[in-house]
Design an enzyme around this catalytic site. Structure first.
Site, PDB file in Angstrom:
ATOM      1  N   ASN A 131      -9.294  43.496 -58.827  1.00 47.93           N
ATOM      2  CA  ASN A 131      -8.640  42.023 -59.402  1.00 47.93           C
ATOM      3  C   ASN A 131      -7.328  42.270 -59.973  1.00 47.93           C
ATOM      4  O   ASN A 131      -6.937  42.803 -60.122  1.00 47.93           O
ATOM      5  CB  ASN A 131      -8.441  41.816 -61.124  1.00 47.93           C
ATOM      6  CG  ASN A 131      -8.378  41.168 -62.424  1.00 47.93           C
ATOM      7  OD1 ASN A 131      -7.838  40.189 -61.488  1.00 47.93           O
ATOM      8  ND2 ASN A 131      -7.810  41.457 -63.381  1.00 47.93           N
ATOM      9  N   GLY A 132      -6.063  41.213 -59.082  1.00 50.96           N
ATOM     10  CA  GLY A 132      -4.586  41.569 -59.135  1.00 50.96           C
ATOM     11  C   GLY A 132      -3.950  40.875 -57.768  1.00 50.96           C
ATOM     12  O   GLY A 132      -5.210  39.873 -57.313  1.00 50.96           O
ATOM     13  N   ASP A 188      -0.906  23.598 -76.773  1.00 50.01           N
ATOM     14  CA  ASP A 188      -1.586  23.778 -75.826  1.00 50.01           C
ATOM     15  C   ASP A 188      -0.917  25.010 -74.970  1.00 50.01           C
ATOM     16  O   ASP A 188       0.350  25.278 -75.744  1.00 50.01           O
ATOM     17  CB  ASP A 188      -1.815  22.670 -74.787  1.00 50.01           C
ATOM     18  CG  ASP A 188      -2.526  23.010 -73.307  1.00 50.01           C
ATOM     19  OD1 ASP A 188      -3.712  23.719 -73.085  1.00 50.01           O
ATOM     20  OD2 ASP A 188      -2.350  22.494 -72.134  1.00 50.01           O
ATOM     21  N   CYS A 211      -9.587  37.264 -61.024  1.00 51.53           N
ATOM     22  CA  CYS A 211     -10.943  37.479 -61.257  1.00 51.53           C
ATOM     23  C   CYS A 211     -11.502  38.760 -61.942  1.00 51.53           C
ATOM     24  O   CYS A 211     -10.418  39.156 -63.169  1.00 51.53           O
ATOM     25  CB  CYS A 211     -11.130  38.095 -59.628  1.00 51.53           C
ATOM     26  SG  CYS A 211     -10.512  39.468 -59.180  1.00 51.53           S
ATOM     27  N   GLY A 270     -13.024  34.052 -62.964  1.00 49.73           N
ATOM     28  CA  GLY A 270     -12.883  32.758 -61.453  1.00 49.73           C
ATOM     29  C   GLY A 270     -14.645  33.164 -61.374  1.00 49.73           C
ATOM     30  O   GLY A 270     -15.493  33.054 -61.592  1.00 49.73           O
ATOM     31  N   TYR A 313      -3.875  32.738 -72.197  1.00 42.82           N
ATOM     32  CA  TYR A 313      -4.953  32.212 -71.088  1.00 42.82           C
ATOM     33  C   TYR A 313      -5.680  32.496 -71.061  1.00 42.82           C
ATOM     34  O   TYR A 313      -7.050  32.587 -71.111  1.00 42.82           O
ATOM     35  CB  TYR A 313      -4.102  31.117 -71.288  1.00 42.82           C
ATOM     36  CG  TYR A 313      -4.680  29.380 -69.311  1.00 42.82           C
ATOM     37  CD1 TYR A 313      -5.453  28.846 -70.174  1.00 42.82           C
ATOM     38  CD2 TYR A 313      -4.762  30.341 -68.730  1.00 42.82           C
ATOM     39  CE1 TYR A 313      -6.004  28.293 -69.659  1.00 42.82           C
ATOM     40  CE2 TYR A 313      -5.739  29.666 -67.510  1.00 42.82           C
ATOM     41  CZ  TYR A 313      -6.365  28.618 -68.206  1.00 42.82           C
ATOM     42  OH  TYR A 313      -7.219  27.593 -68.089  1.00 42.82           O
TER      43      TYR A 313
END
Length: 492
Positions: free
Chosen positions: A119-120, A363, A17, A43, A260
């Site tokens: 977040n986590g 990628d 998130c 998210g 990413y």
């Protein structure tokens, strides 16, 4: 707390998130809405905003994207000069309406509300939850984030510093938090610094966000990042901070933030993400050179790395795959034909660019090896003569327990097959992964300050209990899926 959910339409990893907070702005809810828009990549399952006018809290949450959850009427309802926002992608707890954040609980001592966005992922949430339930605390969600909220609500101490000391001594794992009281906000980062968190000054107020890109969209310059183990308090007197617990023995900033998760225009650990990804591509070109006609990237996260590979190899960069950016999460359950067409819906290959060419495809990762073969097949159907796959991370051999939606060891293709076997499975003419040393150097961070557990199996904390639970949950999953199919079909 539940097992990480895997989206079989998308073989990429997913973050949990994004968190966002504002103090001291009369348009706090509107700016939080914009901030969540900037963090939407972290998210897409649910969103929520809580506000305070100094006396009362207001809350709006819902399932879906930010634009689906809020309208002008919602923002008009969310009045106040303090706001807290959250985007969610489920790991612990699952994709359920009850797990939407911010979470609001009542303080045991003042009976005032406490709102929290997380977040986590905690690694000891189950143990603490059982203890809190034994004390008579009732939980409304299955998320580990509510464990933190209730723990803070009952924490003893005459000051908030003492209360955070109590909480941060008990919880283990990854947590970047924004917490809102009636008259202040706190920004909290775990002692290992696994997930990012930063803040900046805006006029007479302050803004806190998971990534600096969310500040910049509001015209706010990042002041600095919240340090690992630090609690930053922002109130009418300004900004102060304290460190409730001793520093961690080892920092563990997730390297996937660089490869990413984070947007390329964000700064993590003082480093802009875009040039870090370019450097990964350039190092890949040195480590795994191959003669080819052009380099392409899998949109969007791998584009900077593909440009870096082209720069490092001297082979021209071209756009060979076009992404349909309007294919995202939906509440409509597609039938099997649409599921099987997932990659074709998401990407289109440019045959005029690729036909007759030896193509290097860059990628960021191969997780289970379900999507990459389809991408390569798409490129071959466009007429590519050769397809050489290059990955900006090392092989993923271990699951994550610090907030990344991943798979079990049994599902990770690199944990069970050699690189040559993976090459054959995905249908590439060659396959090369960036080394751990190359990845670490590209981030610009000291290697000892990074978490590479998914590549090495060496975790920054004890996760054996979580590994056992995840494997057990995966064993049950086929039974649950079969039962769900029967229910949709109306039973046997």
């Amino acid at each position: 707390m539940g097992a990480a959910r895997i989206d079989h339409l998308d073989d990429h990893l997913h973050e949990e998130c994004g968190v966002f907070g504002i103090f001291g702005d009369p348009e706090a809810s509107e700016k939080t809405y914009l901030g969540l828009y900037a963090l939407q990549h972290r998210g897409q399952e649910s969103a929520g905003i809580a506000t305070s006018n100094g006396k009362d809290f207001s809350l709006r949450t819902g399932m879906g994207l930010v634009s689906q959850v809020f309208d002008e009427e919602d923002l008009a309802y969310l009045r106040g000069h303090i706001a807290l926002g959250h985007n969610r992608y489920s790991t612990a707890g699952g994709s359920l309406a009850c797990n939407v954040q911010p979470i609001v609980v009542k303080d045991k001592y003042s009976d005032q509300p406490i709102a929290l966005a997380h977040n986590g992922n905690l690694t000891n949430a189950d143990v603490i939850r059982e203890d809190l339930e034994a004390q008579g605390i009732e939980f409304e969600s299955t998320a580990d984030s509510e464990v933190i909220a209730h723990l803070l609500a009952i924490a003893p101490g005459g000051t908030w510093e003492e209360r955070f000391h109590y909480v941060m001594r008990r919880i283990e794992g990854a947590y970047s938090l924004v917490i809102m009281l009636r008259d202040r906000i706190f920004a909290v980062r775990d002692p290992m610094g696994v997930r990012p968190l930063c803040f900046g000054k805006m006029g007479n107020g302050w803004v806190v966000a998971s990534e600096s890109c969310a500040l910049e969209h509001l015209g706010v310059t990042m002041d600095r990042e919240v340090q690992p183990g630090e609690v930053v308090q922002i109130d009418a007197h300004g900004q102060t901070s304290f460190f409730p617990v001793v520093p961690a023995r080892k920092l563990a900033l997730c390297t996937f933030e660089y490869t990413y998760f984070a947007r390329p225009d964000s700064r993590i650990g003082g480093q802009l993400v875009y040039p870090a990804r370019e450097e990964m591509g350039a190092r890949l070109a040195t480590e795994h050179h191959v003669d080819a006609d052009l380099v392409i990237g899998v949109p969007d996260s791998a584009i900077p790395a593909a440009i870096g590979y082209a720069r490092g190899s001297g082979i021209p960069y071209r756009e060979g795959l076009v992404k349909n950016r309007y294919v995202g999460r939906t509440f409509i359950q597609p039938d099997q034909r649409i599921r099987e067409a997932g990659v074709s819906l998401k990407f289109n290959a440019l045959s005029d660019v690729l036909s007759g060419k030896r193509v290097i495809v860059v990628d960021d990762s191969i997780v289970r090896g379900t999507t990459t073969p389809r991408v390569i097949n798409l490129i071959r159907r466009a007429g590519a003569k050769e397809v050489h796959m290059r990955i900006t991370t090392p092989p993923i051999i271990s699951p994550c327990f610090l907030g990344v939606d991943m798979a079990t060891k049994a599902e990770l293709i690199a944990a069970n097959q050699s690189i040559e076997e993976i090459r054959q499975h995905i249908g590439a003419d060659s396959l090369g992964y960036l080394s751990i040393d190359g990845l670490n150097r590209s981030t610009g961070q000291p290697p000892n300050d990074l978490c590479n557990a998914c590549f090495t199996g060496v975790y920054p904390l004890n996760v054996q209990m979580q590994m056992d639970k995840l494997e057990a949950a995966r064993m049950r999953e086929p039974v649950l899926v079969a039962a769900e199919s029967l229910n949709r079909a109306g039973g046997p």
